[in-house]
Design a protein around this motif. Structure first.
Motif, PDB file in Angstrom:
ATOM      1  N   ALA A  90       0.700  -1.166   0.132  1.00 47.21           N
ATOM      2  CA  ALA A  90      -0.021  -0.138   0.117  1.00 47.21           C
ATOM      3  C   ALA A  90       0.765   1.239   0.106  1.00 47.21           C
ATOM      4  O   ALA A  90       1.934   1.175   0.932  1.00 47.21           O
ATOM      5  CB  ALA A  90      -0.766  -0.098   1.241  1.00 47.21           C
ATOM      6  N   PRO A  91       0.656   2.175  -0.884  1.00 48.66           N
ATOM      7  CA  PRO A  91       1.476   3.528  -0.930  1.00 48.66           C
ATOM      8  C   PRO A  91       1.231   4.153   0.357  1.00 48.66           C
ATOM      9  O   PRO A  91       0.308   4.066   1.068  1.00 48.66           O
ATOM     10  CB  PRO A  91       0.818   4.160  -2.113  1.00 48.66           C
ATOM     11  CG  PRO A  91      -0.460   3.749  -2.288  1.00 48.66           C
ATOM     12  CD  PRO A  91      -0.307   2.262  -1.912  1.00 48.66           C
ATOM     13  N   GLN A  92       2.406   4.946   0.667  1.00 46.41           N
ATOM     14  CA  GLN A  92       2.217   5.639   1.972  1.00 46.41           C
ATOM     15  C   GLN A  92       1.318   6.942   1.828  1.00 46.41           C
ATOM     16  O   GLN A  92       1.409   7.595   0.917  1.00 46.41           O
ATOM     17  CB  GLN A  92       3.525   6.294   2.160  1.00 46.41           C
ATOM     18  CG  GLN A  92       3.751   7.147   3.565  1.00 46.41           C
ATOM     19  CD  GLN A  92       3.216   6.379   4.804  1.00 46.41           C
ATOM     20  OE1 GLN A  92       3.475   5.435   5.038  1.00 46.41           O
ATOM     21  NE2 GLN A  92       2.297   7.273   5.395  1.00 46.41           N
ATOM     22  N   LYS A  93       0.251   7.115   2.509  1.00 46.35           N
ATOM     23  CA  LYS A  93      -0.692   8.057   2.537  1.00 46.35           C
ATOM     24  C   LYS A  93      -0.071   9.255   2.907  1.00 46.35           C
ATOM     25  O   LYS A  93       0.785   9.247   4.056  1.00 46.35           O
ATOM     26  CB  LYS A  93      -1.974   7.662   3.258  1.00 46.35           C
ATOM     27  CG  LYS A  93      -2.765   6.597   2.393  1.00 46.35           C
ATOM     28  CD  LYS A  93      -4.126   6.294   3.219  1.00 46.35           C
ATOM     29  CE  LYS A  93      -4.743   5.098   2.685  1.00 46.35           C
ATOM     30  NZ  LYS A  93      -6.309   4.931   3.274  1.00 46.35           N
ATOM     31  N   LYS A  94      -0.338  10.459   2.517  1.00 50.50           N
ATOM     32  CA  LYS A  94      -0.017  11.735   3.018  1.00 50.50           C
ATOM     33  C   LYS A  94      -0.390  11.881   4.515  1.00 50.50           C
ATOM     34  O   LYS A  94      -1.586  11.789   4.759  1.00 50.50           O
ATOM     35  CB  LYS A  94      -0.275  12.928   2.108  1.00 50.50           C
ATOM     36  CG  LYS A  94       0.123  14.162   2.634  1.00 50.50           C
ATOM     37  CD  LYS A  94      -0.265  15.331   1.613  1.00 50.50           C
ATOM     38  CE  LYS A  94       0.361  16.619   2.002  1.00 50.50           C
ATOM     39  NZ  LYS A  94       0.136  17.776   1.097  1.00 50.50           N
ATOM     40  N   ILE A  95       0.512  12.203   5.255  1.00 45.89           N
ATOM     41  CA  ILE A  95      -0.065  12.399   6.628  1.00 45.89           C
ATOM     42  C   ILE A  95      -0.254  13.987   6.879  1.00 45.89           C
ATOM     43  O   ILE A  95       0.563  14.834   6.518  1.00 45.89           O
ATOM     44  CB  ILE A  95       1.021  11.976   7.894  1.00 45.89           C
ATOM     45  CG1 ILE A  95       1.519  10.511   7.420  1.00 45.89           C
ATOM     46  CG2 ILE A  95       0.834  12.120   9.203  1.00 45.89           C
ATOM     47  CD1 ILE A  95       2.708   9.856   8.169  1.00 45.89           C
ATOM     48  N   LYS A  96      -1.373  14.124   7.369  1.00 45.47           N
ATOM     49  CA  LYS A  96      -1.617  15.720   7.780  1.00 45.47           C
ATOM     50  C   LYS A  96      -0.732  16.325   8.833  1.00 45.47           C
ATOM     51  O   LYS A  96      -0.431  15.746   9.548  1.00 45.47           O
ATOM     52  CB  LYS A  96      -3.009  15.626   8.276  1.00 45.47           C
ATOM     53  CG  LYS A  96      -3.700  16.980   8.530  1.00 45.47           C
ATOM     54  CD  LYS A  96      -5.308  17.068   8.892  1.00 45.47           C
ATOM     55  CE  LYS A  96      -5.731  18.400   8.851  1.00 45.47           C
ATOM     56  NZ  LYS A  96      -7.166  18.405   9.260  1.00 45.47           N
ATOM     57  N   LYS A  97      -0.292  17.474   8.326  1.00 47.68           N
ATOM     58  CA  LYS A  97       0.748  18.156   9.081  1.00 47.68           C
ATOM     59  C   LYS A  97       0.135  18.745  10.405  1.00 47.68           C
ATOM     60  O   LYS A  97      -0.935  19.266  10.054  1.00 47.68           O
ATOM     61  CB  LYS A  97       1.241  19.449   8.316  1.00 47.68           C
ATOM     62  CG  LYS A  97       2.455  20.133   8.853  1.00 47.68           C
ATOM     63  CD  LYS A  97       2.915  21.137   7.985  1.00 47.68           C
ATOM     64  CE  LYS A  97       4.212  21.702   8.472  1.00 47.68           C
ATOM     65  NZ  LYS A  97       4.716  22.938   7.755  1.00 47.68           N
ATOM     66  N   PRO A  98       0.800  18.729  11.520  1.00 49.27           N
ATOM     67  CA  PRO A  98       0.069  18.768  12.669  1.00 49.27           C
ATOM     68  C   PRO A  98      -0.033  20.373  12.895  1.00 49.27           C
ATOM     69  O   PRO A  98       1.039  21.031  12.228  1.00 49.27           O
ATOM     70  CB  PRO A  98       1.103  17.986  13.676  1.00 49.27           C
ATOM     71  CG  PRO A  98       2.597  18.060  12.987  1.00 49.27           C
ATOM     72  CD  PRO A  98       1.950  17.745  11.575  1.00 49.27           C
ATOM     73  N   LYS A  99      -0.856  20.828  13.736  1.00 48.79           N
ATOM     74  CA  LYS A  99      -1.092  22.292  13.909  1.00 48.79           C
ATOM     75  C   LYS A  99      -0.747  22.530  15.290  1.00 48.79           C
ATOM     76  O   LYS A  99      -0.907  21.841  16.200  1.00 48.79           O
ATOM     77  CB  LYS A  99      -2.451  22.757  13.709  1.00 48.79           C
ATOM     78  CG  LYS A  99      -2.865  22.452  12.138  1.00 48.79           C
ATOM     79  CD  LYS A  99      -4.350  23.057  11.652  1.00 48.79           C
ATOM     80  CE  LYS A  99      -4.664  22.956  10.581  1.00 48.79           C
ATOM     81  NZ  LYS A  99      -6.029  23.311  10.191  1.00 48.79           N
ATOM     82  N   GLY A 100      -0.012  23.770  15.495  1.00 46.11           N
ATOM     83  CA  GLY A 100       0.185  24.156  16.880  1.00 46.11           C
ATOM     84  C   GLY A 100       1.317  25.201  16.800  1.00 46.11           C
ATOM     85  O   GLY A 100       1.770  25.701  15.811  1.00 46.11           O
ATOM     86  N   LYS A 101       1.525  25.712  17.904  1.00 45.09           N
ATOM     87  CA  LYS A 101       2.823  26.462  18.105  1.00 45.09           C
ATOM     88  C   LYS A 101       4.042  25.741  18.337  1.00 45.09           C
ATOM     89  O   LYS A 101       4.622  25.381  19.494  1.00 45.09           O
ATOM     90  CB  LYS A 101       2.598  27.656  19.254  1.00 45.09           C
ATOM     91  CG  LYS A 101       1.477  28.649  19.062  1.00 45.09           C
ATOM     92  CD  LYS A 101       1.271  29.495  20.017  1.00 45.09           C
ATOM     93  CE  LYS A 101      -0.035  30.424  19.532  1.00 45.09           C
ATOM     94  NZ  LYS A 101      -0.043  31.588  20.666  1.00 45.09           N
ATOM     95  N   PHE A 102       4.872  25.223  17.281  1.00 49.77           N
ATOM     96  CA  PHE A 102       5.745  24.425  17.406  1.00 49.77           C
ATOM     97  C   PHE A 102       7.084  25.353  17.837  1.00 49.77           C
ATOM     98  O   PHE A 102       7.123  26.579  17.110  1.00 49.77           O
ATOM     99  CB  PHE A 102       6.115  23.611  16.239  1.00 49.77           C
ATOM    100  CG  PHE A 102       4.954  22.575  16.227  1.00 49.77           C
ATOM    101  CD1 PHE A 102       5.024  21.518  16.686  1.00 49.77           C
ATOM    102  CD2 PHE A 102       4.170  22.888  15.327  1.00 49.77           C
ATOM    103  CE1 PHE A 102       3.916  20.411  16.691  1.00 49.77           C
ATOM    104  CE2 PHE A 102       3.063  21.946  14.981  1.00 49.77           C
ATOM    105  CZ  PHE A 102       2.954  20.681  15.750  1.00 49.77           C
ATOM    106  N   LYS A 103       8.112  24.932  18.338  1.00 44.53           N
ATOM    107  CA  LYS A 103       9.335  25.620  18.613  1.00 44.53           C
ATOM    108  C   LYS A 103      10.582  24.961  17.959  1.00 44.53           C
ATOM    109  O   LYS A 103      10.919  24.050  17.944  1.00 44.53           O
ATOM    110  CB  LYS A 103       9.546  25.227  20.335  1.00 44.53           C
ATOM    111  CG  LYS A 103       8.524  25.980  21.458  1.00 44.53           C
ATOM    112  CD  LYS A 103       9.006  25.769  22.446  1.00 44.53           C
ATOM    113  CE  LYS A 103       7.832  26.231  23.522  1.00 44.53           C
ATOM    114  NZ  LYS A 103       8.168  26.042  25.034  1.00 44.53           N
ATOM    115  N   SER A 104      10.977  25.939  16.995  1.00 43.33           N
ATOM    116  CA  SER A 104      12.205  25.803  16.180  1.00 43.33           C
ATOM    117  C   SER A 104      13.406  25.621  16.899  1.00 43.33           C
ATOM    118  O   SER A 104      14.465  25.180  16.157  1.00 43.33           O
ATOM    119  CB  SER A 104      12.214  26.791  15.047  1.00 43.33           C
ATOM    120  OG  SER A 104      12.307  27.992  15.682  1.00 43.33           O
TER     121      SER A 104
END
Length: 365
Positions: A90-104
């Motif tokens: 099965a091809p890898q399905k696109k994973i929905k990018k998480p939302k939030g205030k991520f710390k770079s």
């Protein structure tokens, strides 16, 4: 042939070539009446061997005609086989990018101690519990679930396998160097399950972190298998810009993150007191730019942390794997667990989760 060439408006040599090709194809199929070959094989079969017995008058007494699949047919069968395999992937399905205030400024690394997927252990030998590939994958997936749920909102997650993720390195059920091992499944199945397990781990991390980096170190149990595993993951996530699969060809891997320099190796071919020298030699520029330098290694299956006075910390990790008969009889064993280490670009390590195997299993329930 001359008449035919005129009728078809081609050269006589062209007709000869066509006739020659047809006769050649007929002989491959077992048909050439000029040489008493009158039993052609079915489509896709080629003549393997012909044996004819003649009587005193030159008439055929007996004839043995043996066919086998022709090369063209074999090639097509192989292509069909490959197509069948690819249809099951099965091809890898696109994973929905998480939302939030991520710390770079943060990087959270899940460090998997020697996984030994495919190892076999019995409670009668180690006096603790049975262990096989089903138990190994269940524990690891549960551990990833726990760590992902507890991890801070870092911009990047790093999945680090410090080596010996797969227990053996071929169908002979031995390590890369040829030492026999007790196994719970055959090597091809180990590879499939290992790929599926790491796929689960990566996908879970991609649900939490905007970017995921994967490092598979080659161990002394799985030097070739680790390379195959990385190549599988490269193909799987080729079109996903959020997932980076680092190469496995070298025995050493270095990652610079702000003022942090991380070295990763299995640790089977070099003593700890030489690792600082390797880092200063192979990562000299990164060494000069950084302040917090560390090696993450496996191989010894238990926790050990050495703060070298040359400016580098060397750390080994516990494993989730059970103890097999040989290691148990030799007195080896230790706490089982997994770790998540969070690094800050400026201030080095600022957080760590070190759940025991018991904690991971309790969380899964």
């Amino acid at each position: 042939m001359t008449k035919t060439a005129k009728e078809m408006n081609i050269s006589r040599q062209g007709v000869q070539n066509i006739v020659k090709a047809v006769k050649h194809h007929g002989r491959k199929r077992g048909y050439d009446p000029d040489h008493d070959m009158t039993h052609p094989g079915p489509e896709g079969m080629a003549l393997k061997r012909l044996s004819t017995n003649y009587d005193k008058d030159g008439e055929i007494n007996q004839q043995w005609v043996i066919f086998e699949p022709g090369k063209e047919h074999q090639e097509q069968m192989f292509r069909d086989f490959c197509q069948g395999l690819s249809d099951e992937i099965a091809p890898q399905k696109k994973i929905k990018k998480p939302k939030g205030k991520f710390k770079s400024e943060l990087l959270s690394a899940v460090v998997i101690g020697d996984g030994h997927l495919g190892s076999l252990a019995h409670k009668e030998d180690n006096l603790v519990e049975d262990f096989n590939i089903d138990i190994a994958t269940k524990d690891l997936c549960a551990a990833i679930d726990y760590l992902v749920d507890q991890a801070p909102l870092a911009e990047e997650g790093m999945l680090v396998n410090v080596g010996d993720f797969i227990h053996v390195d071929g169908a002979s059920n031995t390590t890369t160097g040829g030492t026999p091992q007790d196994t719970s499944v055959r090597h091809p199945r180990m590879l499939r399950i290992a790929g599926a397990t790491l796929r689960y781990c990566i996908n879970r991390m991609a649900e939490k972190f905007p970017r995921v980096t994967v490092v598979n170190a080659a161990g002394n149990h799985d030097a070739t298998s680790a390379l195959a595993l990385s190549m599988f993951l490269e193909g799987l996530y080729e079109k996903d810009p959020r997932v980076t699969i680092e190469p496995t060809e070298s025995k050493f891997f270095f990652r610079e993150f702000g003022k942090n320099l991380i070295g990763i190796t299995h640790g089977d071919r070099i003593p700890a007191n030489r690792l600082t020298g390797v880092m200063t030699r192979l990562a000299a520029e990164q060494w000069g730019r950084t302040q917090w330098r560390r090696w993450w290694v496996g191989h010894i299956h238990h926790k050990q942390k050495l703060a070298m006075d040359a400016g580098c910390t060397i750390e080994s990790f516990n494993t989730l794997a059970g103890t097999d008969a040989w290691h148990s009889a030799s007195g080896y064993g230790g706490e089982r667990g997994i770790e998540l280490i969070t690094l800050h670009k400026e201030f080095g390590e600022i957080g760590r989760l070190s759940p025991s195997l018991e904690m991971v299993r309790a969380y899964a329930e």
